[in-house]
Design a protein around this motif. Structure first.
Motif, PDB file in Angstrom:
ATOM      1  N   LEU A 174     -16.451 -28.976 -41.560  1.00 32.77           N
ATOM      2  CA  LEU A 174     -15.905 -27.678 -41.973  1.00 32.77           C
ATOM      3  C   LEU A 174     -15.514 -26.802 -40.793  1.00 32.77           C
ATOM      4  CD1 LEU A 174     -18.422 -26.972 -44.874  1.00 32.77           C
ATOM      5  CD2 LEU A 174     -16.107 -27.886 -45.045  1.00 32.77           C
ATOM      6  N   ARG A 175     -15.471 -27.383 -39.623  1.00 29.01           N
ATOM      7  CA  ARG A 175     -15.050 -26.619 -38.441  1.00 29.01           C
ATOM      8  C   ARG A 175     -13.629 -26.072 -38.632  1.00 29.01           C
ATOM      9  NH1 ARG A 175     -17.874 -26.292 -33.994  1.00 29.01           N
ATOM     10  NH2 ARG A 175     -19.702 -27.644 -33.699  1.00 29.01           N
ATOM     11  N   GLY A 176     -13.419 -24.871 -38.119  1.00 27.44           N
ATOM     12  CA  GLY A 176     -12.099 -24.264 -38.198  1.00 27.44           C
ATOM     13  C   GLY A 176     -11.925 -23.336 -39.383  1.00 27.44           C
ATOM     14  N   ALA A 177     -12.959 -23.211 -40.227  1.00 29.11           N
ATOM     15  CA  ALA A 177     -12.863 -22.306 -41.372  1.00 29.11           C
ATOM     16  C   ALA A 177     -12.770 -20.858 -40.904  1.00 29.11           C
ATOM     17  CB  ALA A 177     -14.077 -22.470 -42.285  1.00 29.11           C
ATOM     18  N   ARG A 178     -12.001 -20.042 -41.622  1.00 31.33           N
ATOM     19  CA  ARG A 178     -11.805 -18.644 -41.238  1.00 31.33           C
ATOM     20  C   ARG A 178     -13.001 -17.767 -41.641  1.00 31.33           C
ATOM     21  NH1 ARG A 178      -8.088 -15.716 -43.444  1.00 31.33           N
ATOM     22  NH2 ARG A 178      -7.676 -14.496 -41.554  1.00 31.33           N
ATOM     23  N   SER A 179     -13.710 -18.161 -42.681  1.00 32.78           N
ATOM     24  CA  SER A 179     -14.857 -17.365 -43.124  1.00 32.78           C
ATOM     25  C   SER A 179     -15.906 -18.269 -43.751  1.00 32.78           C
ATOM     26  CB  SER A 179     -14.419 -16.296 -44.134  1.00 32.78           C
ATOM     27  OG  SER A 179     -13.861 -16.890 -45.292  1.00 32.78           O
ATOM     28  N   ALA A 180     -17.142 -17.789 -43.747  1.00 31.75           N
ATOM     29  CA  ALA A 180     -18.260 -18.503 -44.367  1.00 31.75           C
ATOM     30  C   ALA A 180     -19.079 -17.504 -45.167  1.00 31.75           C
ATOM     31  CB  ALA A 180     -19.124 -19.176 -43.303  1.00 31.75           C
ATOM     32  N   VAL A 181     -19.392 -17.856 -46.411  1.00 32.63           N
ATOM     33  CA  VAL A 181     -20.156 -16.974 -47.286  1.00 32.63           C
ATOM     34  C   VAL A 181     -21.436 -17.696 -47.693  1.00 32.63           C
ATOM     35  CG1 VAL A 181     -20.155 -15.622 -49.409  1.00 32.63           C
ATOM     36  CG2 VAL A 181     -18.019 -15.945 -48.137  1.00 32.63           C
ATOM     37  N   ILE A 182     -22.588 -17.071 -47.426  1.00 30.44           N
ATOM     38  CA  ILE A 182     -23.895 -17.669 -47.692  1.00 30.44           C
ATOM     39  C   ILE A 182     -24.405 -17.182 -49.044  1.00 30.44           C
ATOM     40  CG2 ILE A 182     -26.285 -17.828 -46.910  1.00 30.44           C
ATOM     41  CD1 ILE A 182     -25.226 -17.409 -44.052  1.00 30.44           C
ATOM     42  N   CYS A 183     -24.631 -18.126 -49.961  1.00 33.54           N
ATOM     43  CA  CYS A 183     -25.062 -17.808 -51.336  1.00 33.54           C
ATOM     44  C   CYS A 183     -26.253 -18.682 -51.715  1.00 33.54           C
ATOM     45  CB  CYS A 183     -23.928 -18.032 -52.324  1.00 33.54           C
ATOM     46  SG  CYS A 183     -22.401 -17.154 -51.980  1.00 33.54           S
ATOM     47  N   VAL A 184     -27.349 -18.547 -51.004  1.00 34.27           N
ATOM     48  CA  VAL A 184     -28.519 -19.400 -51.249  1.00 34.27           C
ATOM     49  C   VAL A 184     -29.657 -18.581 -51.844  1.00 34.27           C
ATOM     50  CG1 VAL A 184     -27.882 -21.027 -49.437  1.00 34.27           C
ATOM     51  CG2 VAL A 184     -29.344 -19.059 -48.880  1.00 34.27           C
ATOM     52  N   PRO A 185     -30.651 -19.234 -52.459  1.00 27.90           N
ATOM     53  CA  PRO A 185     -31.753 -18.496 -53.090  1.00 27.90           C
ATOM     54  C   PRO A 185     -32.623 -17.767 -52.075  1.00 27.90           C
ATOM     55  CG  PRO A 185     -31.637 -20.774 -53.882  1.00 27.90           C
ATOM     56  CD  PRO A 185     -30.738 -20.685 -52.694  1.00 27.90           C
ATOM     57  N   THR A 186     -33.198 -16.658 -52.524  1.00 21.21           N
ATOM     58  CA  THR A 186     -34.167 -15.920 -51.713  1.00 21.21           C
ATOM     59  C   THR A 186     -35.400 -15.651 -52.571  1.00 21.21           C
ATOM     60  OG1 THR A 186     -32.933 -13.902 -52.272  1.00 21.21           O
ATOM     61  CG2 THR A 186     -32.573 -14.839 -50.093  1.00 21.21           C
ATOM     62  N   PRO A 187     -36.270 -16.623 -52.721  1.00 20.25           N
ATOM     63  CA  PRO A 187     -37.473 -16.434 -53.538  1.00 20.25           C
ATOM     64  C   PRO A 187     -38.536 -15.641 -52.783  1.00 20.25           C
ATOM     65  CG  PRO A 187     -37.500 -18.606 -52.540  1.00 20.25           C
ATOM     66  CD  PRO A 187     -36.182 -17.973 -52.151  1.00 20.25           C
ATOM     67  N   LEU A 188     -39.664 -15.430 -53.453  1.00 21.83           N
ATOM     68  CA  LEU A 188     -40.805 -14.812 -52.795  1.00 21.83           C
ATOM     69  C   LEU A 188     -41.678 -15.893 -52.190  1.00 21.83           C
ATOM     70  CD1 LEU A 188     -41.834 -12.138 -55.459  1.00 21.83           C
ATOM     71  CD2 LEU A 188     -40.506 -11.780 -53.377  1.00 21.83           C
ATOM     72  N   SER A 189     -42.305 -15.573 -51.075  1.00 22.01           N
ATOM     73  CA  SER A 189     -43.234 -16.506 -50.444  1.00 22.01           C
ATOM     74  C   SER A 189     -44.553 -16.506 -51.208  1.00 22.01           C
ATOM     75  CB  SER A 189     -43.477 -16.106 -48.994  1.00 22.01           C
ATOM     76  OG  SER A 189     -44.179 -14.871 -48.933  1.00 22.01           O
ATOM     77  N   SER A 190     -45.457 -17.392 -50.838  1.00 19.99           N
ATOM     78  CA  SER A 190     -46.755 -17.477 -51.514  1.00 19.99           C
ATOM     79  C   SER A 190     -47.566 -16.191 -51.340  1.00 19.99           C
ATOM     80  CB  SER A 190     -47.552 -18.666 -50.974  1.00 19.99           C
ATOM     81  OG  SER A 190     -47.709 -18.556 -49.558  1.00 19.99           O
ATOM     82  N   SER A 191     -47.263 -15.423 -50.289  1.00 21.68           N
ATOM     83  CA  SER A 191     -47.976 -14.167 -50.055  1.00 21.68           C
ATOM     84  C   SER A 191     -47.318 -12.983 -50.761  1.00 21.68           C
ATOM     85  CB  SER A 191     -48.040 -13.881 -48.548  1.00 21.68           C
ATOM     86  OG  SER A 191     -46.734 -13.709 -48.015  1.00 21.68           O
ATOM     87  N   GLY A 192     -46.178 -13.226 -51.429  1.00 20.02           N
ATOM     88  CA  GLY A 192     -45.490 -12.164 -52.138  1.00 20.02           C
ATOM     89  C   GLY A 192     -44.404 -11.491 -51.345  1.00 20.02           C
ATOM     90  N   GLY A 193     -44.212 -11.888 -50.092  1.00 14.70           N
ATOM     91  CA  GLY A 193     -43.152 -11.336 -49.271  1.00 14.70           C
ATOM     92  C   GLY A 193     -41.885 -12.153 -49.389  1.00 14.70           C
ATOM     93  N   PRO A 194     -40.843 -11.750 -48.692  1.00 15.52           N
ATOM     94  CA  PRO A 194     -39.570 -12.469 -48.767  1.00 15.52           C
ATOM     95  C   PRO A 194     -39.629 -13.828 -48.081  1.00 15.52           C
ATOM     96  CG  PRO A 194     -39.461 -10.706 -47.143  1.00 15.52           C
ATOM     97  CD  PRO A 194     -40.767 -10.550 -47.845  1.00 15.52           C
ATOM     98  N   ASP A 195     -39.024 -14.812 -48.719  1.00 14.49           N
ATOM     99  CA  ASP A 195     -38.911 -16.161 -48.151  1.00 14.49           C
ATOM    100  C   ASP A 195     -37.456 -16.360 -47.751  1.00 14.49           C
ATOM    101  OD1 ASP A 195     -38.770 -18.821 -47.518  1.00 14.49           O
ATOM    102  OD2 ASP A 195     -39.626 -19.559 -49.396  1.00 14.49           O
ATOM    103  N   LEU A 196     -37.187 -16.277 -46.456  1.00 17.09           N
ATOM    104  CA  LEU A 196     -35.822 -16.384 -45.948  1.00 17.09           C
ATOM    105  C   LEU A 196     -35.502 -17.786 -45.444  1.00 17.09           C
ATOM    106  CD1 LEU A 196     -35.344 -13.051 -43.944  1.00 17.09           C
ATOM    107  CD2 LEU A 196     -34.688 -13.559 -46.301  1.00 17.09           C
ATOM    108  N   SER A 197     -36.322 -18.756 -45.787  1.00 16.71           N
ATOM    109  CA  SER A 197     -36.119 -20.096 -45.230  1.00 16.71           C
ATOM    110  C   SER A 197     -34.752 -20.660 -45.581  1.00 16.71           C
ATOM    111  CB  SER A 197     -37.228 -21.046 -45.692  1.00 16.71           C
ATOM    112  OG  SER A 197     -37.295 -21.100 -47.109  1.00 16.71           O
ATOM    113  N   ALA A 198     -34.300 -20.484 -46.816  1.00 19.61           N
ATOM    114  CA  ALA A 198     -32.989 -21.011 -47.212  1.00 19.61           C
ATOM    115  C   ALA A 198     -31.866 -20.236 -46.534  1.00 19.61           C
ATOM    116  CB  ALA A 198     -32.831 -20.959 -48.728  1.00 19.61           C
ATOM    117  N   VAL A 199     -32.030 -18.919 -46.406  1.00 27.82           N
ATOM    118  CA  VAL A 199     -31.020 -18.099 -45.733  1.00 27.82           C
ATOM    119  C   VAL A 199     -30.882 -18.508 -44.274  1.00 27.82           C
ATOM    120  CG1 VAL A 199     -30.513 -15.767 -44.885  1.00 27.82           C
ATOM    121  CG2 VAL A 199     -31.196 -16.105 -47.259  1.00 27.82           C
ATOM    122  N   LEU A 200     -32.004 -18.687 -43.604  1.00 29.01           N
ATOM    123  CA  LEU A 200     -31.960 -19.040 -42.182  1.00 29.01           C
ATOM    124  C   LEU A 200     -31.435 -20.458 -41.981  1.00 29.01           C
ATOM    125  CD1 LEU A 200     -35.257 -17.370 -40.939  1.00 29.01           C
ATOM    126  CD2 LEU A 200     -32.902 -16.521 -40.781  1.00 29.01           C
TER     127      LEU A 200
END
Length: 420
Positions: free
Chosen positions: A73-99
């Motif tokens: 996908l090299r050379g694309a003009r834009s990239a849009v990230i649309c992945v899940p953001t669930p809660l972690s086991s501690s109740g905080g944000p889980d950004l693993s999919a975003v990162l």
């Protein structure tokens, strides 16, 4: 061929986004690390409620394709990230999919590219962790590439508002990033609204869902004391909503579900506590009230059985509708799951029926699905309507049941149903 947009994450948000852009004439590619999703989409098969196989086949025929190979996908003009953001086991944000998705974008990041995060998250994510990951490439946000946040506003099953006619909020790291993101979305969305910055756009999404979360908790709390006082809350709401200003109707139910309300307000609450050191009390109280509703429904079920001189231990309970919204198959965070578990802990023998769900698992076990609904209604000691699908004639279902508990207030006032 120049690729106008790469969509990372091809689920309930990413796939409708990709489809609308393709239909508007953009060259779009999809990226998903799940090869089964990629293969299915490239074969014209949909895996989300709002798009049919024909919808996917249409955009594939128009040139859309998906891949699990980010290098292609090299050379694309834009990239849009649309992945899940669930809660972690501690109740905080889980950004693993975003990162993880951000690292994929970083692998193909080039000068002049636009990167947009759509995944719901806490204020500061875009200019914080996402920016940091992208700048590990040596390129600088706002100087070498554009960076923005645009909150998704997908409402599965909504026939009135979709990707094209729902206003799109965009907030960039700087004015140039905002303008670039607005230009992209304006090509396939009717109305684009510019935010002051990424934090304002991130917080707007959280405010939208916190507003709903708190107001649903309000009527859920009222449902409990109105029942004790012998007040018909459904009639109360109908009366209140005749006021043409200053009131919006919200309705009680067996709990909250889906990908937004049970999760998103906690991102804001977590950020307030983490950065400022004090609680966001409205959110925490609303969470307490809404999380308690499945247990309250189970207690109401037990009370109704007691009134009929039946014990809940050993009773046959049939749950109708196990999805979090009507007329779709989406079960994410459905309150039917903790309700079934609560009934089972009380000793009930729980079965389910849902026209959109063939197999269903609670936190503890797979539950049997009834095939002959009429027979199951007659055999059950208690029937609980958890989700009111259009396929259900609720008054007829109530009339065919020994005891019928309506958690959605959809039965007529003259029916034999007990309403929440």
């Amino acid at each position: 061929m120049t690729v106008d947009m790469v969509v990372l994450g091809l689920g309930y948000v990413g796939l409708p986004l990709a489809r609308e852009a393709v239909l508007a004439g953009l060259t779009v590619r999809g990226f998903d690390p799940n090869s089964a999703v990629v293969d299915g989409l490239n074969s014209g098969r949909s895996h989300v409620d709002d798009l049919s196989d024909d919808d996917v086949a249409e955009i594939v025929a128009a040139g859309f394709s998906s891949t699990a190979d980010i290098e292609s996908l090299r050379g694309a003009r834009s990239a849009v990230i649309c992945v899940p953001t669930p809660l972690s086991s501690s109740g905080g944000p889980d950004l693993s999919a975003v990162l993880a998705a951000t690292r994929s974008v970083a692998a193909i990041l080039e000068p002049g590219m636009l990167v947009v995060l759509e995944s719901t998250t806490y204020p500061g994510t875009t200019e914080g962790p996402v920016r940091e990951e992208l700048e590990r490439t040596g390129l600088v946000a706002g100087q070498d590439f554009h960076l923005a946040f645009s909150p998704e506003r997908i409402d599965p099953g909504n026939a009135q508002f979709g990707m094209k006619n729902t206003p799109k909020v965009v907030g960039g790291l700087d004015s140039a990033s905002t303008d670039r993101a607005a230009e992209l979305y304006s090509r396939f969305v009717d109305t684009v609204v510019k935010a002051k910055g990424t934090r304002e756009a991130e917080t707007a999404k959280l405010l939208e869902n916190t507003y709903r979360h708190v107001n649903i908790a309000l009527v859920n709390e009222m449902a409990k004391f109105c029942h004790e006082l012998g007040i018909d809350l459904w009639d109360v709401i109908d009366l209140a909503k005749t006021k043409p200003f200053g009131f919006q109707a919200f309705y009680p139910g067996p709990g909250v579900g889906g990908h937004c309300i049970p999760i998103d307000p906690n991102y804001l609450s977590h950020r307030v506590k983490e950065e400022l050191g004090y609680p966001f009390r409205f959110v925490e109280l609303a969470q307490e009230v809404n999380l308690a509703m499945p247990s309250y429904v189970a207690q109401r079920a037990q009370d109704l059985l007691n009134d009929a001189q039946l014990a809940i231990n050993g009773a046959s309970v049939l749950i109708l509708g196990v999805t979090y919204k009507p007329n779709i198959a989406d079960q994410r965070e459905s309150p039917a799951i903790p309700l079934a578990s609560s009934l089972a802990r009380k000793g009930a023998r729980v079965q389910f029926h849902d026209p959109y769900v063939e197999t269903w698992r609670t936190a503890d076990e797979d539950l049997p699905r009834v095939e002959e609904l009429d027979t199951a209604l007659a055999a059950a000691d208690l029937v609980i309507l958890v989700q009111s699908h259009r396929d259900y004639d609720v008054d007829a279902l109530a009339g065919a049941s020994r005891i019928f508990l309506d958690t959605r207030g959809v039965t007529s006032t003259g029916s034999s149903a007990h309403r929440l």
